[in-house]
Scaffold this active site. Structure first.
Site, mmCIF file in Angstrom:
data_model
loop_
_atom_site.group_PDB
_atom_site.id
_atom_site.type_symbol
_atom_site.label_atom_id
_atom_site.label_comp_id
_atom_site.label_asym_id
_atom_site.label_seq_id
_atom_site.Cartn_x
_atom_site.Cartn_y
_atom_site.Cartn_z
ATOM 1 N N CYS A 128 0.922 -1.163 0.082
ATOM 2 C CA CYS A 128 0.080 -0.111 -0.119
ATOM 3 C C CYS A 128 0.790 1.065 0.184
ATOM 4 O O CYS A 128 1.871 1.248 0.661
ATOM 5 C CB CYS A 128 -0.680 0.064 1.211
ATOM 6 S SG CYS A 128 -0.244 0.845 2.736
ATOM 7 N N GLU A 129 0.513 2.117 -0.764
ATOM 8 C CA GLU A 129 1.313 3.574 -0.851
ATOM 9 C C GLU A 129 1.118 4.288 0.411
ATOM 10 O O GLU A 129 1.802 5.234 0.483
ATOM 11 C CB GLU A 129 0.836 4.126 -2.052
ATOM 12 C CG GLU A 129 -0.503 4.904 -2.068
ATOM 13 C CD GLU A 129 -1.006 5.424 -3.428
ATOM 14 O OE1 GLU A 129 -1.874 6.448 -3.345
ATOM 15 O OE2 GLU A 129 -0.726 5.001 -4.583
ATOM 16 N N HIS A 130 0.251 4.156 1.060
ATOM 17 C CA HIS A 130 0.101 4.941 2.491
ATOM 18 C C HIS A 130 1.006 4.535 3.589
ATOM 19 O O HIS A 130 1.532 5.245 4.282
ATOM 20 C CB HIS A 130 -1.344 4.673 2.905
ATOM 21 C CG HIS A 130 -2.321 5.600 1.843
ATOM 22 N ND1 HIS A 130 -3.386 4.869 1.638
ATOM 23 C CD2 HIS A 130 -2.236 6.455 1.140
ATOM 24 C CE1 HIS A 130 -4.119 5.512 0.695
ATOM 25 N NE2 HIS A 130 -3.181 6.256 0.392
ATOM 26 N N HIS A 131 1.349 3.269 3.718
ATOM 27 C CA HIS A 131 1.848 2.640 5.014
ATOM 28 C C HIS A 131 3.092 1.705 4.590
ATOM 29 O O HIS A 131 3.971 1.333 5.248
ATOM 30 C CB HIS A 131 1.240 1.686 5.760
ATOM 31 C CG HIS A 131 0.071 2.671 6.196
ATOM 32 N ND1 HIS A 131 -1.379 2.461 5.898
ATOM 33 C CD2 HIS A 131 0.067 3.646 7.294
ATOM 34 C CE1 HIS A 131 -2.096 3.198 6.530
ATOM 35 N NE2 HIS A 131 -1.341 3.946 7.305
ATOM 36 N N GLN A 167 -5.501 -0.386 -3.796
ATOM 37 C CA GLN A 167 -6.568 -1.393 -4.635
ATOM 38 C C GLN A 167 -7.310 -0.674 -5.601
ATOM 39 O O GLN A 167 -7.557 -1.228 -6.664
ATOM 40 C CB GLN A 167 -7.046 -2.347 -3.578
ATOM 41 C CG GLN A 167 -7.778 -3.516 -4.265
ATOM 42 C CD GLN A 167 -8.328 -4.376 -3.081
ATOM 43 O OE1 GLN A 167 -7.940 -4.380 -2.156
ATOM 44 N NE2 GLN A 167 -9.518 -4.908 -3.509
ATOM 45 N N HIS A 184 -5.503 -6.362 3.693
ATOM 46 C CA HIS A 184 -4.470 -5.389 3.819
ATOM 47 C C HIS A 184 -3.857 -5.440 5.071
ATOM 48 O O HIS A 184 -4.478 -5.147 6.244
ATOM 49 C CB HIS A 184 -5.351 -3.982 3.586
ATOM 50 C CG HIS A 184 -5.570 -3.779 2.193
ATOM 51 N ND1 HIS A 184 -5.083 -3.063 1.522
ATOM 52 C CD2 HIS A 184 -6.625 -4.419 1.498
ATOM 53 C CE1 HIS A 184 -5.589 -3.091 -0.001
ATOM 54 N NE2 HIS A 184 -6.252 -3.829 0.177
ATOM 55 N N CYS A 223 -2.145 -3.170 6.428
ATOM 56 C CA CYS A 223 -2.101 -1.804 7.313
ATOM 57 C C CYS A 223 -3.561 -1.688 7.943
ATOM 58 O O CYS A 223 -3.338 -0.914 9.026
ATOM 59 C CB CYS A 223 -1.854 -0.800 6.197
ATOM 60 S SG CYS A 223 -3.345 -0.680 4.859
#
Length: 179
Positions: A71-74, A112, A140, A142
Site C-alpha cells: 500500500c502506498e500509504h504505509h 487497490q 490489507h 495496514c
C-alpha cells in the site's frame, strides 16, 4: 536504498553490527526492488506481442490470480486475488500475459482501487475487447497489523468497461462465474 534501510534500523534502536542484522539493509533493499519491479516494466514488454487472431466472441475469464502489493500509504503488504474477464473482438491475449499484467501493476506502491482500474484499462488497451471486467479481493496488512487491527476484513474492488458496464446480463454472467 541500502543506506536508507540502515538508517531506519538504527532509528529503531537496533545495532547494525548485531549478527542477525549485518546484511539486513542489503537484503531489504534487494527485496524492495523486487517488490516494486512493476515500475521497471511496460505494458508492451509484458505482453511481448502475444496477441492471437480468434473468432471467439464469448467471455474469457482468468480467475484467482494471486497478487502481492504494497500500500502506498504505509508500505505494508496487501495480498489477494484478481479475477479478470474480457470479451474478444478478433484477437485474444496469451493466457499468462493476463497474470503478468496483474503482477506489473501489483508490484508498485498502490491502492487497490487504482490498481483495479489500471489492470482493466491495460487489458482493454491490449485486446481492444468489447468489454473488460476486473474484480480484486485482498487483505490489507495496514488494517490487520496496525490501526483497527481487524484480522478477518477484506476489500473488494471492481472495474467494468464496455459491455460489462453497459449490459446487466454480461455483468451478471461474470459475477456468477467468479463467485
Amino acid at each position: 536504498m541500502e543506506n536508507a534501510f540502515a538508517k531506519i534500523i538504527s532509528e529503531l534502536g537496533e545495532d547494525l553490527d548485531r549478527e542477525g542484522l549485518k546484511d539486513t539493509p542489503k537484503r531489504a533493499a534487494k527485496a524492495m526492488r523486487y517488490l516494486t519491479q512493476g515500475y521497471e516494466q511496460s505494458l508492451e514488454e509484458v505482453v511481448n506481442g502475444a496477441m492471437f487472431p480468434s473468432d471467439n466472441s464469448e467471455m474469457v475469464i482468468v480467475k484467482d490470480i494471486e497478487l502481492y502489493s504494497l500500500c502506498e500509504h504505509h508500505m505494508l503488504p496487501f495480498i489477494g486475488k484478481a479475477h479478470v474477464a474480457y470479451i474478444p473482438q478478433g484477437k485474444v491475449v496469451g493466457l499468462s500475459k493476463i497474470a503478468r499484467i496483474v503482477d506489473m501493476y501489483a508490484r508498485r506502491l498502490q491502492i487497490q482501487e487504482n490498481m483495479t482500474k489500471q489492470i482493466a484499462e491495460a487489458i482493454q488497451e491490449v485486446t481492444d475487447a468489447a468489454g473488460v471486467a476486473v474484480v480484486i479481493e485482498a487483505k490489507h496488512m495496514c488494517m490487520m497489523m496496525r490501526g483497527v487491527e481487524k484480522q478477518n476484513s477484506s476489500m473488494k474492488t471492481s472495474m467494468m468497461l464496455g459491455s460489462f458496464r453497459d449490459n446487466p446480463a454480461t455483468r451478471a454472467e461474470f459475477f456468477s462465474l467468479v463467485s
